[in-house]
Design a protein around this motif. Structure first.
Motif, PDB file in Angstrom:
ATOM      1  N   THR A 202     -55.031 -23.055  23.879  1.00  0.00           N
ATOM      2  CA  THR A 202     -55.999 -24.082  23.499  1.00  0.00           C
ATOM      3  C   THR A 202     -55.714 -24.548  22.084  1.00  0.00           C
ATOM      4  O   THR A 202     -54.975 -23.902  21.327  1.00  0.00           O
TER       5      THR A 202
ATOM      6  N   THR B  86     -62.125 -32.209  21.831  1.00  0.00           N
ATOM      7  CA  THR B  86     -61.542 -30.898  22.076  1.00  0.00           C
ATOM      8  C   THR B  86     -61.589 -30.084  20.788  1.00  0.00           C
ATOM      9  O   THR B  86     -61.162 -30.543  19.737  1.00  0.00           O
TER      10      THR B  86
ATOM     11  N   ASP C 133     -60.538 -27.451  26.010  1.00  0.00           N
ATOM     12  CA  ASP C 133     -59.283 -28.155  26.254  1.00  0.00           C
ATOM     13  C   ASP C 133     -59.561 -29.601  26.644  1.00  0.00           C
ATOM     14  O   ASP C 133     -60.715 -29.988  26.857  1.00  0.00           O
ATOM     15  N   ASP C 134     -58.496 -30.400  26.711  1.00  0.00           N
ATOM     16  CA  ASP C 134     -58.656 -31.829  26.964  1.00  0.00           C
ATOM     17  C   ASP C 134     -59.195 -32.128  28.354  1.00  0.00           C
ATOM     18  O   ASP C 134     -59.944 -33.091  28.545  1.00  0.00           O
TER      19      ASP C 134
ATOM     20  N   THR D   8     -62.866 -31.725  28.231  1.00  0.00           N
ATOM     21  CA  THR D   8     -63.456 -32.830  27.484  1.00  0.00           C
ATOM     22  C   THR D   8     -63.564 -34.070  28.363  1.00  0.00           C
ATOM     23  O   THR D   8     -64.610 -34.736  28.408  1.00  0.00           O
TER      24      THR D   8
END
Length: 214
Positions: free
Chosen positions: A80, A145, A169-170, A173
């Motif tokens: 991460t 993030t 994490d993306d 998000t």
């Protein structure tokens, strides 16, 4: 315009403070026969899990190419934004391949390769709620993030009334946006579309508006 660089981070302290005869990171990798590579598997299209639940994506391909050239096996470690630098400096990882903005603060702890990909920081939100300036975020719940440059920028901007929600994490998000948990997200330009395609309950692509973020 704030650009986001995709780079490989290598623990700088190894080259700076270890004695000349000490085992180098490269020596350790070759002797071990495996290179431990940190990749964000929640950042499609760069890192993700495929339909067989195996690591895939652009960063994973780069990691495999590095391992091939070194003649060793590759161990992909899901990473991460928050733990990528600590895992490098502690020796848990040999290298990290990640969407990494190069900053003076980060360069104190790690070294970066030459940039091989440049992305833009963007705001993504519903098309019927246009954002023309950062002050328009007042009163809105915005996802970022955790420990990413997006988080750093939004925290520094500190728009009065804006609520910042942080995710690990993306992918998380992006999912928060599509699930209606936040009203918009600040992310890298290439991330929203691949993330959206993995979430069956998301709105159609025409329902979302992207805006470059400075």
């Amino acid at each position: 315009m704030l650009l986001k660089r995709l780079a490989v981070g290598l623990a700088a302290m190894l080259a700076m403070i270890l004695p000349a005869k000490a085992e180098s990171t490269l020596d350790a990798i070759v002797q071990r026969g495996t290179i431990n590579v940190g990749v964000g598997l929640g950042t499609p299209p760069y890192g993700l899990m495929d339909s067989s639940m195996q690591p895939a994506g652009y960063d994973v391909s780069v990691a495999k190419a590095i391992a091939r050239d070194l003649g060793v096996k590759v161990n992909i470690v899901d990473t991460t934004a928050a733990n990528r630098i600590p895992n490098l400096t502690s020796g848990k990882l040999d290298i990290v391949i990640y969407s990494f903005s190069i900053t003076a603060e980060r360069a104190k702890a790690i070294a970066f390769t030459n940039t091989y990909y440049v992305d833009q920081q963007v705001y993504v939100g519903p098309a019927d709620q246009p954002i023309t300036k950062i002050e328009d975020l007042a009163g809105r719940k915005i996802g970022v993030t955790r420990a990413s440059t997006n988080d750093i920028v939004m925290t520094k901007k500190a728009v009065e009334g804006a609520q910042i929600q942080r995710y690990d994490d993306d992918a998380s998000t992006s999912q928060a946006l599509f699930a209606g948990q936040v009203e918009g997200i600040v992310t890298s330009g290439a991330l929203p579309a691949p993330s959206r395609s993995t979430i069956p309950t998301s709105r159609s692509s025409s329902s979302w508006r992207r805006r470059r973020w400075a």
